[in-house]
Scaffold this active site. Sequence first.
Site, PDB file in Angstrom:
ATOM      1  N   ARG A  77      35.883  84.707  63.928  1.00 22.20           N
ATOM      2  CA  ARG A  77      37.429  85.643  63.310  1.00 22.20           C
ATOM      3  C   ARG A  77      38.453  86.197  64.677  1.00 22.20           C
ATOM      4  O   ARG A  77      39.356  85.836  64.053  1.00 22.20           O
ATOM      5  CB  ARG A  77      36.860  87.034  62.409  1.00 22.20           C
ATOM      6  CG  ARG A  77      36.101  86.512  60.964  1.00 22.20           C
ATOM      7  CD  ARG A  77      36.469  85.895  60.135  1.00 22.20           C
ATOM      8  NE  ARG A  77      35.227  85.628  59.087  1.00 22.20           N
ATOM      9  CZ  ARG A  77      35.072  84.340  58.492  1.00 22.20           C
ATOM     10  NH1 ARG A  77      35.472  83.652  58.990  1.00 22.20           N
ATOM     11  NH2 ARG A  77      34.357  84.667  57.422  1.00 22.20           N
ATOM     12  N   GLU A 104      22.374  87.466  47.002  1.00 25.27           N
ATOM     13  CA  GLU A 104      23.721  86.927  47.495  1.00 25.27           C
ATOM     14  C   GLU A 104      23.235  85.545  47.359  1.00 25.27           C
ATOM     15  O   GLU A 104      22.999  84.682  48.486  1.00 25.27           O
ATOM     16  CB  GLU A 104      24.684  86.880  48.525  1.00 25.27           C
ATOM     17  CG  GLU A 104      25.728  86.490  48.430  1.00 25.27           C
ATOM     18  CD  GLU A 104      26.232  86.808  50.060  1.00 25.27           C
ATOM     19  OE1 GLU A 104      25.962  87.768  51.025  1.00 25.27           O
ATOM     20  OE2 GLU A 104      27.090  85.886  50.483  1.00 25.27           O
ATOM     21  N   LYS A 110      25.154  88.733  43.990  1.00 25.33           N
ATOM     22  CA  LYS A 110      26.448  88.663  45.141  1.00 25.33           C
ATOM     23  C   LYS A 110      26.517  86.914  44.721  1.00 25.33           C
ATOM     24  O   LYS A 110      26.544  86.544  45.311  1.00 25.33           O
ATOM     25  CB  LYS A 110      26.669  89.331  45.898  1.00 25.33           C
ATOM     26  CG  LYS A 110      27.375  88.740  46.717  1.00 25.33           C
ATOM     27  CD  LYS A 110      28.077  89.306  48.427  1.00 25.33           C
ATOM     28  CE  LYS A 110      29.314  88.845  48.838  1.00 25.33           C
ATOM     29  NZ  LYS A 110      29.211  90.410  49.755  1.00 25.33           N
ATOM     30  N   GLY A 126      33.738  84.046  49.829  1.00 24.80           N
ATOM     31  CA  GLY A 126      33.851  82.420  50.094  1.00 24.80           C
ATOM     32  C   GLY A 126      35.015  81.528  50.364  1.00 24.80           C
ATOM     33  O   GLY A 126      35.059  80.980  50.453  1.00 24.80           O
TER      34      GLY A 126
HETATM   35  P1  13P Z   1      33.531  86.022  51.755  1.00 23.91           P
HETATM   36  O1  13P Z   1      34.196  87.094  50.575  1.00 23.91           O
HETATM   37  O2  13P Z   1      34.245  86.043  52.962  1.00 23.91           O
HETATM   38  O3  13P Z   1      32.527  84.932  51.520  1.00 23.91           O
HETATM   39  O4  13P Z   1      32.411  87.299  52.798  1.00 23.91           O
HETATM   40  C1  13P Z   1      31.036  87.736  51.524  1.00 23.91           C
HETATM   41  C2  13P Z   1      30.141  87.999  52.374  1.00 23.91           C
HETATM   42  O5  13P Z   1      29.629  88.644  52.106  1.00 23.91           O
HETATM   43  C3  13P Z   1      29.789  87.011  52.578  1.00 23.91           C
HETATM   44  O6  13P Z   1      27.986  86.937  52.981  1.00 23.91           O
END
Ligand code: 13P
Length: 341
Positions: A34, A178, A220, A263
């Site tokens: 990033r 998640e 998540k 995502g």
């Molecule tokens: P993003 O919202 O960029 O997908 O990241 C969420 C996240 O915590 C990925 O593990």
Amino acid sequence: MSIQDDLQATVGALVQKGKGILAADESQPTIAKRFKAIGVESSDENRRAYRTLLLTTPGVGEFLSGVILFEETLLQKADEGTLLPVVAQRQGIVPGVKVDKGTVPLSGAPGDLVTQGLDGLSERLKIYKSQGARFAKWREVYPITDRNPTALGIEVNAETLARYAAVCQEQGIVPIVEPEVLLDGDHSLQRCAEATESVLHAVFHALHRHRVMLEYMLLKPSMVLPGKEHARKAAPEEVARETVKVLRRTVPAAVPSINFLSGGQTAEQATANLNAMNALFPQPPWELSFSYARALQQPVLDVWRGRPENVAAAQRVFHFRAALTGAARRGQYRPEMERTA
Ligand code: 13P
């Protein structure tokens, strides 16, 4: 306080109307990627400065109930010397921590992955808790191809998430579970819906087998979307209907809140899609909220670019993005609001 009271207090603080969670827990390779995109070196000091920018944004606690940190951030300090988890708490934002150690290929299931980090997890959780973390996050990923995710991949990933969640609850830490079905590929929205349903079905079976208390966890998931390379884009209403359909089939009502990841959607898409869910389904069995990294942070990174003189402007962008995402959480976002920046 009993462990259950402890877990309930954390869930109560995390699940609030109009608020969601900021994911600022990029691992070292991810934050380096990033930063590289905006010409910034990923040094300890730059990561500290950037995460300080996020957490000291005036008023952002109005829209954020929690923040997921990377473990190094638990020990870093803002410019005036306050530990960053304390800075978050003073804004009314509960600090949490990413505890997984990333993915490796899953042997026996070509194309599938599995996440590492279970060994020694309970000891690490004790340390993170003493450093201020009250909840944790663990991510499993599921690529979609003609063959993936395989039945074995779905089973092993579900088992891993459940083992993690059970260890967290034992330590009085609320687990964010998640399972991310990836956006990469040219698959249809329907194919994503089928994969997501199978994944979530297996995850909740495994959580049951491992005696995870659903009242004291957050889910998540990814949204149900067509693959990034698919010819047809899906409107927010379609994404909302298909996503909520799959969730209603698979996620028990005991789960207090579903906090989506973004995502790889743009900030505007992730906001519009969450908004459509809350607008079309005003009384779902669970809260429909967010736990975004890129959809909250990308516009901030683009303005900051590592320069101290850009901090105030980057904080205004972050506050604006958090406010719009907070509006989507209530079903009150409109695309025209993007132009009031
Ligand atoms: P993003 O919202 O960029 O997908 O990241 C969420 C996240 O915590 C990925 O593990």
